[in-house]
Design a protein around this motif. Structure first.
Motif, PDB file in Angstrom:
ATOM      1  N   VAL A  70       0.839  -1.205   0.000  1.00  0.00           N
ATOM      2  CA  VAL A  70       0.000   0.000   0.000  1.00  0.00           C
ATOM      3  C   VAL A  70       0.873   1.254   0.000  1.00  0.00           C
ATOM      4  O   VAL A  70       0.619   2.210  -0.739  1.00  0.00           O
ATOM      5  N   GLN A  71       1.923   1.245   0.812  1.00  0.00           N
ATOM      6  CA  GLN A  71       2.838   2.396   0.846  1.00  0.00           C
ATOM      7  C   GLN A  71       3.532   2.586  -0.502  1.00  0.00           C
ATOM      8  O   GLN A  71       3.670   3.710  -0.982  1.00  0.00           O
ATOM      9  N   LEU A  72       3.979   1.479  -1.102  1.00  0.00           N
ATOM     10  CA  LEU A  72       4.683   1.575  -2.376  1.00  0.00           C
ATOM     11  C   LEU A  72       3.766   2.101  -3.478  1.00  0.00           C
ATOM     12  O   LEU A  72       4.202   2.872  -4.339  1.00  0.00           O
ATOM     13  N   GLU A  73       2.508   1.685  -3.458  1.00  0.00           N
ATOM     14  CA  GLU A  73       1.568   2.176  -4.466  1.00  0.00           C
ATOM     15  C   GLU A  73       1.359   3.685  -4.352  1.00  0.00           C
ATOM     16  O   GLU A  73       1.077   4.356  -5.341  1.00  0.00           O
ATOM     17  N   ARG A  74       1.532   4.212  -3.138  1.00  0.00           N
ATOM     18  CA  ARG A  74       1.396   5.657  -2.933  1.00  0.00           C
ATOM     19  C   ARG A  74       2.630   6.420  -3.408  1.00  0.00           C
ATOM     20  O   ARG A  74       2.535   7.585  -3.782  1.00  0.00           O
ATOM     21  N   HIS A  75       3.804   5.767  -3.327  1.00  0.00           N
ATOM     22  CA  HIS A  75       5.062   6.486  -3.550  1.00  0.00           C
ATOM     23  C   HIS A  75       5.812   6.113  -4.821  1.00  0.00           C
ATOM     24  O   HIS A  75       6.784   6.786  -5.176  1.00  0.00           O
ATOM     25  N   LEU A  76       5.410   5.044  -5.486  1.00  0.00           N
ATOM     26  CA  LEU A  76       6.084   4.617  -6.712  1.00  0.00           C
ATOM     27  C   LEU A  76       5.082   4.580  -7.862  1.00  0.00           C
ATOM     28  O   LEU A  76       3.892   4.362  -7.647  1.00  0.00           O
ATOM     29  N   SER A  77       5.590   4.703  -9.069  1.00  0.00           N
ATOM     30  CA  SER A  77       4.736   4.475 -10.235  1.00  0.00           C
ATOM     31  C   SER A  77       5.041   3.095 -10.815  1.00  0.00           C
ATOM     32  O   SER A  77       4.840   2.848 -11.989  1.00  0.00           O
ATOM     33  N   ALA A  78       5.524   2.209  -9.976  1.00  0.00           N
ATOM     34  CA  ALA A  78       5.929   0.863 -10.381  1.00  0.00           C
ATOM     35  C   ALA A  78       4.768  -0.120 -10.227  1.00  0.00           C
ATOM     36  O   ALA A  78       3.856   0.110  -9.429  1.00  0.00           O
ATOM     37  N   PRO A  79       4.805  -1.243 -10.962  1.00  0.00           N
ATOM     38  CA  PRO A  79       3.808  -2.300 -10.771  1.00  0.00           C
ATOM     39  C   PRO A  79       4.099  -3.059  -9.477  1.00  0.00           C
ATOM     40  O   PRO A  79       5.184  -3.613  -9.319  1.00  0.00           O
ATOM     41  N   VAL A  80       3.167  -3.031  -8.553  1.00  0.00           N
ATOM     42  CA  VAL A  80       3.344  -3.657  -7.238  1.00  0.00           C
ATOM     43  C   VAL A  80       2.294  -4.747  -7.067  1.00  0.00           C
ATOM     44  O   VAL A  80       1.104  -4.504  -7.258  1.00  0.00           O
ATOM     45  N   GLN A  81       2.743  -5.945  -6.696  1.00  0.00           N
ATOM     46  CA  GLN A  81       1.838  -7.073  -6.464  1.00  0.00           C
ATOM     47  C   GLN A  81       2.168  -7.720  -5.121  1.00  0.00           C
ATOM     48  O   GLN A  81       3.345  -7.798  -4.739  1.00  0.00           O
ATOM     49  N   VAL A  82       1.143  -8.201  -4.430  1.00  0.00           N
ATOM     50  CA  VAL A  82       1.343  -8.985  -3.213  1.00  0.00           C
ATOM     51  C   VAL A  82       1.160 -10.449  -3.608  1.00  0.00           C
ATOM     52  O   VAL A  82       0.147 -10.821  -4.201  1.00  0.00           O
ATOM     53  N   VAL A  83       2.165 -11.253  -3.286  1.00  0.00           N
ATOM     54  CA  VAL A  83       2.218 -12.635  -3.746  1.00  0.00           C
ATOM     55  C   VAL A  83       2.295 -13.583  -2.546  1.00  0.00           C
ATOM     56  O   VAL A  83       3.016 -13.327  -1.582  1.00  0.00           O
ATOM     57  N   ALA A  84       1.548 -14.675  -2.644  1.00  0.00           N
ATOM     58  CA  ALA A  84       1.583 -15.725  -1.619  1.00  0.00           C
ATOM     59  C   ALA A  84       2.167 -16.977  -2.240  1.00  0.00           C
ATOM     60  O   ALA A  84       1.903 -17.286  -3.404  1.00  0.00           O
ATOM     61  N   GLY A  85       2.950 -17.689  -1.456  1.00  0.00           N
ATOM     62  CA  GLY A  85       3.535 -18.916  -1.983  1.00  0.00           C
ATOM     63  C   GLY A  85       4.441 -19.583  -0.979  1.00  0.00           C
ATOM     64  O   GLY A  85       4.317 -19.406   0.227  1.00  0.00           O
ATOM     65  N   GLY A 103      -6.570 -19.497  -3.237  1.00  0.00           N
ATOM     66  CA  GLY A 103      -6.299 -18.156  -2.738  1.00  0.00           C
ATOM     67  C   GLY A 103      -7.510 -17.396  -2.256  1.00  0.00           C
ATOM     68  O   GLY A 103      -7.489 -16.833  -1.154  1.00  0.00           O
ATOM     69  N   PRO A 104      -8.613 -17.371  -3.036  1.00  0.00           N
ATOM     70  CA  PRO A 104      -9.784 -16.628  -2.568  1.00  0.00           C
ATOM     71  C   PRO A 104     -10.341 -17.160  -1.251  1.00  0.00           C
ATOM     72  O   PRO A 104     -10.806 -16.382  -0.422  1.00  0.00           O
ATOM     73  N   ALA A 105     -10.272 -18.469  -1.046  1.00  0.00           N
ATOM     74  CA  ALA A 105     -10.762 -19.035   0.217  1.00  0.00           C
ATOM     75  C   ALA A 105      -9.849 -18.662   1.375  1.00  0.00           C
ATOM     76  O   ALA A 105     -10.304 -18.290   2.459  1.00  0.00           O
ATOM     77  N   VAL A 106      -8.523 -18.737   1.137  1.00  0.00           N
ATOM     78  CA  VAL A 106      -7.561 -18.423   2.205  1.00  0.00           C
ATOM     79  C   VAL A 106      -7.601 -16.946   2.558  1.00  0.00           C
ATOM     80  O   VAL A 106      -7.721 -16.565   3.725  1.00  0.00           O
ATOM     81  N   PHE A 107      -7.493 -16.092   1.528  1.00  0.00           N
ATOM     82  CA  PHE A 107      -7.355 -14.656   1.777  1.00  0.00           C
ATOM     83  C   PHE A 107      -8.683 -13.919   1.833  1.00  0.00           C
ATOM     84  O   PHE A 107      -8.717 -12.722   2.098  1.00  0.00           O
ATOM     85  N   GLY A 108      -9.761 -14.644   1.625  1.00  0.00           N
ATOM     86  CA  GLY A 108     -11.090 -14.061   1.781  1.00  0.00           C
ATOM     87  C   GLY A 108     -11.720 -14.391   3.120  1.00  0.00           C
ATOM     88  O   GLY A 108     -12.772 -13.863   3.469  1.00  0.00           O
ATOM     89  N   ALA A 109     -11.050 -15.266   3.888  1.00  0.00           N
ATOM     90  CA  ALA A 109     -11.588 -15.677   5.185  1.00  0.00           C
ATOM     91  C   ALA A 109     -11.455 -14.560   6.207  1.00  0.00           C
ATOM     92  O   ALA A 109     -10.586 -13.683   6.096  1.00  0.00           O
ATOM     93  N   GLU A 110     -12.323 -14.602   7.212  1.00  0.00           N
ATOM     94  CA  GLU A 110     -12.299 -13.600   8.281  1.00  0.00           C
ATOM     95  C   GLU A 110     -10.969 -13.632   9.030  1.00  0.00           C
ATOM     96  O   GLU A 110     -10.366 -12.603   9.320  1.00  0.00           O
ATOM     97  N   ASP A 111     -10.509 -14.841   9.377  1.00  0.00           N
ATOM     98  CA  ASP A 111      -9.216 -15.015  10.055  1.00  0.00           C
ATOM     99  C   ASP A 111      -8.248 -15.695   9.094  1.00  0.00           C
ATOM    100  O   ASP A 111      -8.590 -16.701   8.474  1.00  0.00           O
ATOM    101  N   SER A 180      -5.736 -10.031  -4.770  1.00  0.00           N
ATOM    102  CA  SER A 180      -6.505  -8.944  -5.371  1.00  0.00           C
ATOM    103  C   SER A 180      -6.370  -7.694  -4.498  1.00  0.00           C
ATOM    104  O   SER A 180      -5.928  -7.758  -3.350  1.00  0.00           O
ATOM    105  N   SER A 181      -6.780  -6.569  -5.046  1.00  0.00           N
ATOM    106  CA  SER A 181      -6.761  -5.320  -4.273  1.00  0.00           C
ATOM    107  C   SER A 181      -7.625  -5.430  -3.029  1.00  0.00           C
ATOM    108  O   SER A 181      -7.259  -4.943  -1.951  1.00  0.00           O
ATOM    109  N   GLU A 182      -8.773  -6.100  -3.148  1.00  0.00           N
ATOM    110  CA  GLU A 182      -9.674  -6.271  -2.000  1.00  0.00           C
ATOM    111  C   GLU A 182      -9.027  -7.132  -0.917  1.00  0.00           C
ATOM    112  O   GLU A 182      -9.177  -6.850   0.279  1.00  0.00           O
ATOM    113  N   GLU A 183      -8.293  -8.153  -1.325  1.00  0.00           N
ATOM    114  CA  GLU A 183      -7.628  -9.025  -0.338  1.00  0.00           C
ATOM    115  C   GLU A 183      -6.494  -8.285   0.363  1.00  0.00           C
ATOM    116  O   GLU A 183      -6.280  -8.462   1.569  1.00  0.00           O
TER     117      GLU A 183
END
Length: 198
Positions: A70-85, A103-111, A180-183
């Motif tokens: 989130v900070q990088l998206e504010r300060h860079l014009s670079a492509p920024v992605q959050v990756v799980a693996g 991924g949607p099940a893991v990162f969409g869960a409440e906890d 995703s941005s929402e996650e």
């Protein structure tokens, strides 16, 4: 370790979540010195306010990475992605398993219940803000702590390297899912809960 095949796979994962234009920008990006300086400054600011004790929680890599993105998206014009693996040391997984991830099940869960690792990609550059904090924590797998301390030494805050060079330091970042941005926004909720008391 991230190799050519993994970068292609990661480009496909980026496209699946954010479109082919984002995947093309991700692959084409080269980091200028100004972006390197801004990346380092963003990491310093986040680490200042993020409690060290939080590194005992497996979700900390996800929260820290979301905050950095989130900070990088504010300060860079670079492509920024959050990756799980999977995070591996000398080819052996220390976080995560080499099997399909919903991924949607893991990162969409409440906890968040995630045994893998989460990091940021700035174009084809790995930016891992969690690894050094974790290596200093009591809950860190012994092989990861030993490797980080022997290769990098103490008092480091951010690991940044081009994907082609991560193998030289013995670290493997094996992408399984691009958030995703929402996650990422959902993960920021966990980060804010930790930062607010501090």
């Amino acid at each position: 370790m991230i190799g050519a095949k993994d970068l292609i796979q990661l480009g496909t994962l980026v496209a699946a979540q954010h479109g082919w234009a984002a995947a093309k920008a991700f692959k084409a990006y080269e980091m200028p010195d100004g972006d390197k300086a801004r990346l380092a400054a963003c990491a310093v600011e986040i680490l200042k306010v993020f409690p060290k004790a939080a590194s005992e929680d497996r979700a900390a890599s996800a929260w820290l990475s979301a905050a950095l993105a989130v900070q990088l998206e504010r300060h860079l014009s670079a492509p920024v992605q959050v990756v799980a693996g999977v995070l591996s040391v000398d080819g052996t997984p220390v976080h995560g398993r080499r099997e399909p991830v919903d991924g949607p099940a893991v990162f969409g869960a409440e906890d968040l219940h995630w045994s893998g690792h989460v990091w940021v990609m700035v174009g084809p550059y790995v930016a891992d803000i969690a690894i050094f904090r974790e290596a200093a924590s009591a809950s860190c797998p012994a092989e990861l702590a030993r490797h980080v301390h022997s290769v990098f030494g103490p008092d480091k805050g951010l690991y940044v390297d081009h994907w082609r060079r991560t193998r030289r330091s013995g670290l493997g970042y094996e992408p399984q899912y691009v958030l995703s941005s929402e996650e990422v926004t959902r993960l920021m909720g966990g980060a804010y809960r930790l930062i607010s008391p501090a």
